[in-house]
Design a protein around this motif. Sequence first.
Motif, mmCIF file in Angstrom:
data_model
loop_
_atom_site.group_PDB
_atom_site.id
_atom_site.type_symbol
_atom_site.label_atom_id
_atom_site.label_comp_id
_atom_site.label_asym_id
_atom_site.label_seq_id
_atom_site.Cartn_x
_atom_site.Cartn_y
_atom_site.Cartn_z
ATOM 1 N N LEU A 25 1.228 -17.544 27.529
ATOM 2 C CA LEU A 25 1.448 -16.456 27.361
ATOM 3 C C LEU A 25 -0.053 -14.925 26.694
ATOM 4 O O LEU A 25 0.475 -14.104 26.888
ATOM 5 C CB LEU A 25 2.089 -16.331 26.281
ATOM 6 N N THR A 26 -1.022 -16.415 25.804
ATOM 7 C CA THR A 26 -2.139 -15.877 26.396
ATOM 8 C C THR A 26 -3.130 -15.125 26.865
ATOM 9 O O THR A 26 -2.923 -13.507 26.570
ATOM 10 C CB THR A 26 -3.504 -17.131 25.386
ATOM 11 N N LEU A 27 -2.872 -15.699 28.206
ATOM 12 C CA LEU A 27 -3.232 -14.860 28.955
ATOM 13 C C LEU A 27 -2.431 -13.392 29.557
ATOM 14 O O LEU A 27 -2.815 -11.853 29.608
ATOM 15 C CB LEU A 27 -3.425 -15.175 30.688
ATOM 16 N N ALA A 28 -1.203 -13.121 29.525
ATOM 17 C CA ALA A 28 -0.813 -11.793 29.136
ATOM 18 C C ALA A 28 -0.866 -10.924 27.952
ATOM 19 O O ALA A 28 -0.838 -10.029 28.775
ATOM 20 C CB ALA A 28 1.097 -12.347 29.368
ATOM 21 N N GLY A 29 -0.785 -11.458 26.923
ATOM 22 C CA GLY A 29 -1.255 -10.669 26.241
ATOM 23 C C GLY A 29 -2.235 -9.968 25.854
ATOM 24 O O GLY A 29 -3.143 -9.037 25.801
ATOM 25 N N VAL A 30 -3.660 -10.800 26.949
ATOM 26 C CA VAL A 30 -5.378 -10.295 26.774
ATOM 27 C C VAL A 30 -4.995 -9.470 27.997
ATOM 28 O O VAL A 30 -4.883 -8.053 27.544
ATOM 29 C CB VAL A 30 -5.464 -11.522 27.152
ATOM 30 N N ALA A 31 -4.023 -9.464 28.612
ATOM 31 C CA ALA A 31 -4.217 -8.620 30.110
ATOM 32 C C ALA A 31 -2.894 -7.260 29.326
ATOM 33 O O ALA A 31 -3.560 -6.199 30.306
ATOM 34 C CB ALA A 31 -3.328 -8.823 31.355
ATOM 35 N N ALA A 32 -1.839 -7.293 28.672
ATOM 36 C CA ALA A 32 -1.367 -6.041 28.302
ATOM 37 C C ALA A 32 -1.848 -5.490 27.101
ATOM 38 O O ALA A 32 -1.642 -4.385 28.085
ATOM 39 C CB ALA A 32 -0.253 -6.777 27.429
ATOM 40 N N PHE A 56 -5.734 -8.750 38.404
ATOM 41 C CA PHE A 56 -6.249 -9.976 39.394
ATOM 42 C C PHE A 56 -5.023 -11.032 38.292
ATOM 43 O O PHE A 56 -4.418 -11.602 38.767
ATOM 44 C CB PHE A 56 -7.145 -10.789 39.426
ATOM 45 N N VAL A 57 -6.005 -11.763 37.176
ATOM 46 C CA VAL A 57 -5.319 -12.569 36.081
ATOM 47 C C VAL A 57 -3.645 -12.232 36.006
ATOM 48 O O VAL A 57 -3.293 -12.600 36.392
ATOM 49 C CB VAL A 57 -6.650 -12.339 34.551
ATOM 50 N N VAL A 58 -3.484 -10.318 35.855
ATOM 51 C CA VAL A 58 -1.906 -10.493 35.352
ATOM 52 C C VAL A 58 -1.068 -10.894 36.530
ATOM 53 O O VAL A 58 0.147 -11.371 36.510
ATOM 54 C CB VAL A 58 -1.478 -9.380 34.794
ATOM 55 N N LEU A 112 -6.876 -18.542 38.011
ATOM 56 C CA LEU A 112 -7.050 -18.191 36.966
ATOM 57 C C LEU A 112 -8.219 -18.767 36.269
ATOM 58 O O LEU A 112 -9.161 -18.512 35.387
ATOM 59 C CB LEU A 112 -5.517 -18.868 36.102
ATOM 60 N N VAL A 113 -8.145 -20.385 36.961
ATOM 61 C CA VAL A 113 -9.861 -19.913 35.855
ATOM 62 C C VAL A 113 -11.188 -19.471 36.186
ATOM 63 O O VAL A 113 -12.199 -19.190 35.709
ATOM 64 C CB VAL A 113 -10.627 -21.318 36.334
ATOM 65 N N VAL A 114 -11.108 -18.857 37.679
ATOM 66 C CA VAL A 114 -12.038 -17.989 38.167
ATOM 67 C C VAL A 114 -11.596 -17.135 37.902
ATOM 68 O O VAL A 114 -13.022 -16.415 37.154
ATOM 69 C CB VAL A 114 -11.895 -17.913 39.815
ATOM 70 N N GLY A 115 -10.607 -16.427 37.398
ATOM 71 C CA GLY A 115 -10.485 -14.776 36.564
ATOM 72 C C GLY A 115 -10.764 -14.628 35.594
ATOM 73 O O GLY A 115 -11.507 -14.081 34.479
#
Length: 192
Positions: free
Chosen positions: A118-125, A56-58, A26-29
């Motif tokens: 949750l924030t990563l999921a929101g960014v991806a969505a 990849f991140v999601v 996740l850090v790299v992604g």
Amino acid sequence: MKSPDSNPAPNLRVWDPLVRLMHWSLVVGVALAWITSEQAEHGDDGTGMHLWIGYFVVTIVVARVLWGFIGPRHARFTSFVRSPAVVADHARHVWRGDEPRYLGHNPLGGWMIVALLLTLAGVAATGWAMTTDRWFGSEAMEELHEGLAWLLPWLVVAHVGGVVWTGRQHAENLVRAMFTGRKRAAAPGDID
């Protein structure tokens, strides 16, 4: 700040290899997504790469959520997501500088993980939504995507700050622990 014992306790494995792999992935992604975001915004060749990095991140986020239910003890949400009352009490102890050491994530760290996921999921969505017919070209969706993306560095700074603070308070190298998976065994007063 607590000083390390002259006779340190033995180390034991806390973070399993999959938790560590997902953390650093996740850090790299996220770093790569930031690097390619400007190109994606202007429709340069980075758009495709930015999109694939988002996938990849999601994928890692979904895997981490699943692992939070089926993984080993310290990877499970039940071991570190605490009630608001417990988190508030822990925050009071942090403020006073007398918080107990947790072998796994402390209550504030547990909620930081939830906020980051949750924030990563929101960014991806929202990024994915902008590729659909319904939201393609939507300024509102783009602003939401960018707003969530800008929330991430603030969360990362808070996360790293918490890691540094906790590491100093308990004379423990938590960054190394996230590479090796090993931490000092619980001592009297520590919370496993």
